[in-house]
Design an enzyme around this catalytic site. Structure first.
Site, PDB file in Angstrom:
ATOM      1  N   GLU A   1      -7.645  12.662   9.274  1.00 32.88           N
ATOM      2  CA  GLU A   1      -7.355  13.200  10.601  1.00 32.88           C
ATOM      3  C   GLU A   1      -8.154  14.458  10.880  1.00 32.88           C
ATOM      4  OE1 GLU A   1      -3.211  11.892   9.014  1.00 32.88           O
ATOM      5  OE2 GLU A   1      -5.136  12.504   8.186  1.00 32.88           O
TER       6      GLU A   1
ATOM      7  N   CYS B   1       0.372  14.114   7.507  1.00 34.16           N
ATOM      8  CA  CYS B   1       1.087  15.139   6.731  1.00 34.16           C
ATOM      9  C   CYS B   1       1.332  16.346   7.638  1.00 34.16           C
ATOM     10  CB  CYS B   1       0.245  15.526   5.515  1.00 34.16           C
ATOM     11  SG  CYS B   1      -1.208  16.520   5.943  1.00 34.16           S
TER      12      CYS B   1
ATOM     13  N   HIS C   1      -8.832  15.617   4.846  1.00 32.95           N
ATOM     14  CA  HIS C   1      -8.022  14.477   5.299  1.00 32.95           C
ATOM     15  C   HIS C   1      -8.734  13.749   6.439  1.00 32.95           C
ATOM     16  CE1 HIS C   1      -3.810  15.742   3.691  1.00 32.95           C
ATOM     17  NE2 HIS C   1      -4.773  16.131   2.873  1.00 32.95           N
TER      18      HIS C   1
ATOM     19  N   CYS D   1      -1.984  17.952   9.000  1.00 32.19           N
ATOM     20  CA  CYS D   1      -2.648  17.161  10.036  1.00 32.19           C
ATOM     21  C   CYS D   1      -1.816  17.113  11.316  1.00 32.19           C
ATOM     22  CB  CYS D   1      -2.943  15.767   9.510  1.00 32.19           C
ATOM     23  SG  CYS D   1      -4.167  15.781   8.167  1.00 32.19           S
TER      24      CYS D   1
END
Length: 153
Positions: free
Chosen positions: A54, A82, A52, A85
């Protein structure tokens, strides 16, 4: 720099992700007035659930600063984080989180749940909807293109 300016940098990274065939999400971590971490979605490229934006940006920020505590940092991401993260953000003690588009399927900053309101010891300042239209439009265009590809088959 204003929040919108930092989010524009995250949008540039999100566009890069989209060009690479990834869901267009981009993220920057800022310390003072300096970008210390950048990331964009790379799950497909890496074949890794941890890819991801992040996670990539937080990893780079920790390496750049030589520490894991990022309380003096701000994180700007084009899509609401999410749970994974958000957990990483909490564990890194990030001081401020700004996101663009809400995520009503996996969002952990209010879209589904807000982990930053739970009884954790650290709670970052949270700002949602920064350049929301631009962030949402980028995602909508990407997914419309995917649907079009599936319809052609």
């Amino acid at each position: 720099m204003e929040r919108e300016s930092w989010m524009r940098l995250a949008l540039e990274l999100a566009r890069r992700a989209g060009e690479e065939g990834e869901v267009p999400v981009g993220c920057v971590v800022v310390c003072g007035e300096k970008t210390v971490g950048r990331g964009w979605n790379r799950r497909e490229q890496m074949q890794n659930a941890l890819g991801h934006a992040e996670m990539m940006a937080l990893d780079e920020a920790c390496r750049t600063l030589g520490r894991w505590r990022l309380g003096d940092c701000r994180l700007f991401v084009t899509l609401e984080p999410c749970p994974m993260c958000a957990g990483a953000i909490l564990n890194a003690r990030v001081g401020e989180v700004c996101y663009g588009a809400s995520d009503l399927e996996y969002g952990a900053c209010g879209g589904v749940i807000n982990l930053f309101e739970e009884a954790f010891r650290h709670r970052p300042r949270l700002y949602g909807g920064v350049l929301k239209q631009e962030c949402s439009a980028l995602l909508s265009t990407f997914f419309a293109g995917l649907r079009g590809q599936h319809e052609e088959k």
